[in-house]
Design a protein around this motif. Sequence first.
Motif, mmCIF file in Angstrom:
data_model
loop_
_atom_site.group_PDB
_atom_site.id
_atom_site.type_symbol
_atom_site.label_atom_id
_atom_site.label_comp_id
_atom_site.label_asym_id
_atom_site.label_seq_id
_atom_site.Cartn_x
_atom_site.Cartn_y
_atom_site.Cartn_z
ATOM 1 N N THR A 29 0.812 -1.223 0.000
ATOM 2 C CA THR A 29 0.000 0.000 0.000
ATOM 3 C C THR A 29 0.839 1.265 0.000
ATOM 4 O OG1 THR A 29 -0.112 0.076 2.413
ATOM 5 C CG2 THR A 29 -1.875 -1.131 1.265
ATOM 6 N N GLY A 30 2.087 1.166 0.470
ATOM 7 C CA GLY A 30 2.933 2.349 0.595
ATOM 8 C C GLY A 30 2.662 3.126 1.863
ATOM 9 N N TYR A 31 2.004 2.517 2.845
ATOM 10 C CA TYR A 31 1.652 3.175 4.105
ATOM 11 C C TYR A 31 2.538 2.680 5.236
ATOM 12 C CZ TYR A 31 -2.895 4.303 1.923
ATOM 13 O OH TYR A 31 -3.889 4.762 1.106
ATOM 14 N N TRP A 32 2.792 3.580 6.192
ATOM 15 C CA TRP A 32 3.408 3.203 7.467
ATOM 16 C C TRP A 32 2.292 2.994 8.475
ATOM 17 C CZ3 TRP A 32 8.425 2.297 8.725
ATOM 18 C CH2 TRP A 32 9.409 2.761 7.861
ATOM 19 N N HIS A 33 2.331 1.922 9.214
ATOM 20 C CA HIS A 33 1.423 1.683 10.331
ATOM 21 C C HIS A 33 2.255 1.876 11.588
ATOM 22 C CE1 HIS A 33 -1.547 0.265 7.530
ATOM 23 N NE2 HIS A 33 -0.635 -0.542 7.008
ATOM 24 N N ILE A 34 1.762 2.706 12.509
ATOM 25 C CA ILE A 34 2.556 3.070 13.678
ATOM 26 C C ILE A 34 1.755 2.944 14.966
ATOM 27 C CG2 ILE A 34 4.039 4.659 12.384
ATOM 28 C CD1 ILE A 34 2.384 6.969 13.648
ATOM 29 N N GLN A 35 2.497 2.829 16.050
ATOM 30 C CA GLN A 35 1.936 2.911 17.392
ATOM 31 C C GLN A 35 2.755 3.957 18.130
ATOM 32 O OE1 GLN A 35 2.197 -0.674 19.700
ATOM 33 N NE2 GLN A 35 1.060 0.178 21.405
ATOM 34 N N THR A 36 2.064 4.834 18.881
ATOM 35 C CA THR A 36 2.757 5.893 19.604
ATOM 36 C C THR A 36 2.408 5.848 21.087
ATOM 37 O OG1 THR A 36 1.054 7.596 19.434
ATOM 38 C CG2 THR A 36 2.556 7.383 17.561
ATOM 39 N N HIS A 37 3.162 6.599 21.869
ATOM 40 C CA HIS A 37 2.874 6.752 23.297
ATOM 41 C C HIS A 37 1.706 7.707 23.533
ATOM 42 C CE1 HIS A 37 6.258 4.497 24.821
ATOM 43 N NE2 HIS A 37 7.082 5.173 24.056
ATOM 44 N N SER A 38 1.253 8.390 22.506
ATOM 45 C CA SER A 38 0.184 9.380 22.624
ATOM 46 C C SER A 38 -1.163 8.718 22.902
ATOM 47 C CB SER A 38 0.089 10.180 21.322
ATOM 48 O OG SER A 38 -1.062 10.977 21.322
#
Length: 58
Positions: A29-38
Amino acid sequence: MEPTEEQYLVINALEALNLLVWRLYDEDTGYWHIQTHSTVLPLATILRNGEVVTFGWE
């Protein structure tokens, strides 16, 4: 598909702020999947144009 400069700017900013917990680049897809501390943005997707959306809204 390679990540865009816009995506790298977002990733670098999150790393600089020590918010990034986890990241995965999806070459299909060309996407980054992320998890944050927010608490506001715990899971998100970074679109090709650099826009950050809540996970599942892309």
